[in-house]
Design a protein around this motif. Structure first.
Motif, short mmCIF file in Angstrom:
data_model
loop_
_atom_site.label_atom_id
_atom_site.label_comp_id
_atom_site.label_asym_id
_atom_site.label_seq_id
_atom_site.Cartn_x
_atom_site.Cartn_y
_atom_site.Cartn_z
N CYS A 1 0.84 -1.21 0.00
CA CYS A 1 0.00 0.00 0.00
C CYS A 1 0.87 1.26 0.00
O CYS A 1 0.62 2.20 -0.76
N LEU A 2 1.89 1.28 0.85
CA LEU A 2 2.77 2.45 0.93
C LEU A 2 3.55 2.65 -0.37
O LEU A 2 3.72 3.79 -0.83
N ILE B 1 6.75 7.39 8.25
CA ILE B 1 6.09 7.52 9.56
C ILE B 1 5.00 6.47 9.69
O ILE B 1 4.90 5.79 10.72
N TYR B 2 4.19 6.32 8.64
CA TYR B 2 3.13 5.30 8.66
C TYR B 2 3.74 3.91 8.84
O TYR B 2 3.19 3.08 9.55
N TRP B 3 4.83 3.65 8.15
CA TRP B 3 5.48 2.33 8.27
C TRP B 3 5.92 2.08 9.72
O TRP B 3 5.71 0.99 10.25
N ARG C 1 2.86 1.28 11.81
CA ARG C 1 1.95 0.37 11.12
C ARG C 1 1.15 -0.54 12.03
O ARG C 1 0.14 -1.08 11.62
N LYS C 2 1.57 -0.73 13.25
CA LYS C 2 0.85 -1.60 14.18
C LYS C 2 -0.37 -0.91 14.78
O LYS C 2 -1.24 -1.57 15.34
N THR C 3 -0.46 0.40 14.65
CA THR C 3 -1.58 1.12 15.26
C THR C 3 -2.77 1.17 14.30
O THR C 3 -2.61 1.19 13.07
N ARG C 4 -3.93 1.18 14.86
CA ARG C 4 -5.16 1.26 14.07
C ARG C 4 -5.22 2.58 13.30
O ARG C 4 -5.65 2.63 12.15
N ALA D 1 -5.16 5.55 8.24
CA ALA D 1 -4.58 6.65 7.45
C ALA D 1 -4.00 6.13 6.14
O ALA D 1 -4.17 6.76 5.09
N ILE D 2 -3.31 5.00 6.19
CA ILE D 2 -2.74 4.42 4.98
C ILE D 2 -3.85 4.09 3.99
O ILE D 2 -3.77 4.42 2.80
N LEU D 3 -4.90 3.46 4.46
CA LEU D 3 -6.01 3.11 3.59
C LEU D 3 -6.68 4.36 3.03
O LEU D 3 -7.00 4.43 1.83
N PHE D 4 -6.87 5.37 3.86
CA PHE D 4 -7.49 6.62 3.42
C PHE D 4 -6.66 7.28 2.32
O PHE D 4 -7.18 7.65 1.26
N VAL D 5 -5.35 7.41 2.55
CA VAL D 5 -4.47 8.06 1.56
C VAL D 5 -4.44 7.24 0.28
O VAL D 5 -4.48 7.79 -0.82
N LEU D 6 -4.40 5.93 0.41
CA LEU D 6 -4.40 5.06 -0.77
C LEU D 6 -5.67 5.27 -1.59
O LEU D 6 -5.62 5.43 -2.82
#
Length: 104
Positions: A15-16, A71-73, A76-79, A84-89
């Motif tokens: 995803c990233l 930063i997201y990586w 990555r263990k946090t909800r 945020a990753i899914l939203f940006v994607l």
């Protein structure tokens, strides 16, 4: 580089990486459209950079998104990071469809 074992980590990394690639496409298309006068930068923060130099704009855009991906990586263990990753994607996927069907 550490080996990525978990399936979830591989999915997050994919995803990233997709976000990173779509950011490059976005920067390239935006730069071309701005240089030819076919569009204007609507984001006031990024307009500050486009008004100075398109190269500066691309550099800042790539640096910002790459930094956020790191930063997201690391989080990555946090909800919140997963959301945020899914939203940006999804935003970038929407932008790519916008480019595909309306601008190109």
């Amino acid at each position: 580089m550490a080996k990525i074992d978990k399936k979830e980590d591989r999915a997050i990394l994919l995803c990233l990486f997709s976000i990173f690639l779509m950011n490059i496409v976005d920067a390239s298309i935006t730069t071309r459209f701005l240089a030819n006068g076919w569009a204007f930068e609507a984001n006031p923060f990024m307009k500050f950079f486009t008004d100075r130099s398109l190269s500066l704009f691309v550099g800042v855009k790539l640096l910002m998104v790459t930094s956020v991906c790191f930063i997201y990586w690391n989080q990555r263990k946090t909800r919140a990071a997963k959301f945020a990753i899914l939203f940006v994607l999804l935003v970038y996927i929407g932008l790519m469809f916008h480019f595909l069907f309306n601008l190109i």
